[in-house]
Design a protein around this motif. Sequence first.
Motif, mmCIF file in Angstrom:
data_model
loop_
_atom_site.group_PDB
_atom_site.id
_atom_site.type_symbol
_atom_site.label_atom_id
_atom_site.label_comp_id
_atom_site.label_asym_id
_atom_site.label_seq_id
_atom_site.Cartn_x
_atom_site.Cartn_y
_atom_site.Cartn_z
ATOM 1 N N ASP A 46 -10.634 9.822 41.459
ATOM 2 C CA ASP A 46 -11.985 9.618 40.532
ATOM 3 C C ASP A 46 -11.256 9.016 38.907
ATOM 4 O O ASP A 46 -10.203 9.713 38.539
ATOM 5 N N GLN A 47 -12.032 8.201 38.418
ATOM 6 C CA GLN A 47 -11.530 7.707 37.245
ATOM 7 C C GLN A 47 -11.265 8.888 36.039
ATOM 8 O O GLN A 47 -10.391 8.891 35.292
ATOM 9 N N LYS A 50 -7.690 10.002 35.664
ATOM 10 C CA LYS A 50 -6.819 9.143 35.169
ATOM 11 C C LYS A 50 -6.834 9.070 33.528
ATOM 12 O O LYS A 50 -5.836 8.498 32.885
ATOM 13 N N GLU A 71 -7.781 6.451 24.312
ATOM 14 C CA GLU A 71 -8.662 6.572 25.734
ATOM 15 C C GLU A 71 -9.842 7.517 25.516
ATOM 16 O O GLU A 71 -10.710 7.778 26.371
ATOM 17 N N GLU A 74 -13.378 5.575 25.914
ATOM 18 C CA GLU A 74 -13.396 5.238 27.306
ATOM 19 C C GLU A 74 -13.685 6.610 28.142
ATOM 20 O O GLU A 74 -14.847 6.343 29.089
ATOM 21 N N TYR A 78 -17.471 7.079 30.181
ATOM 22 C CA TYR A 78 -17.615 7.428 31.570
ATOM 23 C C TYR A 78 -18.221 8.636 31.986
ATOM 24 O O TYR A 78 -19.055 8.499 32.948
#
Length: 211
Positions: A46-47, A50, A71, A74, A78
């Motif tokens: 899963d993102q 990451k 990040e 982002e 998400y």
Amino acid sequence: MKTFRYIILGILATSLMFSSFIQQESFGFFETYSLNEIESRLDPGDQFFKLINAKQTHPGSSKLGTCIDSESSELWKYIQTDSFLKQLPGDIWFAWGAQHNDNHHTLYALKHQANATPGPDQSDIESVTIKKDDRNDSYNLLLSFSDEGAEKWASLTGKNIGRNIAIVIDGKVYAAPKVREEIKLGKCSISGDFSENDLIKLKELLEMPVL
């Protein structure tokens, strides 16, 4: 002379960044989800994994990991997507920790109070006191709850033994201590690595009139 048992909250240093990303809860104690509970519902690829570093996080902690500044936006976008949230419990919400260390932010997983054991809120606070601990030259913030607040605190701690309870102030998690036992005396001590001025600001915030 009464002896009070306090739950020691490893409070985090104050940071006012990223307030636009956080659900604005002014003050409250919240039940939490652990990293293990979140990981068990997500695919290893899963993102989420990451964008967040969970290597230093205990699986049973409500701290999900840290994210670098570049990040964080982002990651926040998400974890608000339907595709991500549909994999998780329906009462989950996320908040940043108040601490900002080395350009990293900490993410926590909490339960909406409407679907959880209600904890004390700002109206339940009877007094807020700053006390210096001469043993390590630090300062503590001592909260005393009303009778109703003490009942909520006892119920919340009693139902979460072995789990973390998050203290949220102005939309940020200032601490997420692990509960060792039910606390019945309506007292709470917030302690950690912060200055007297930091605590004065927190005290003023907690003493603001409830709208």
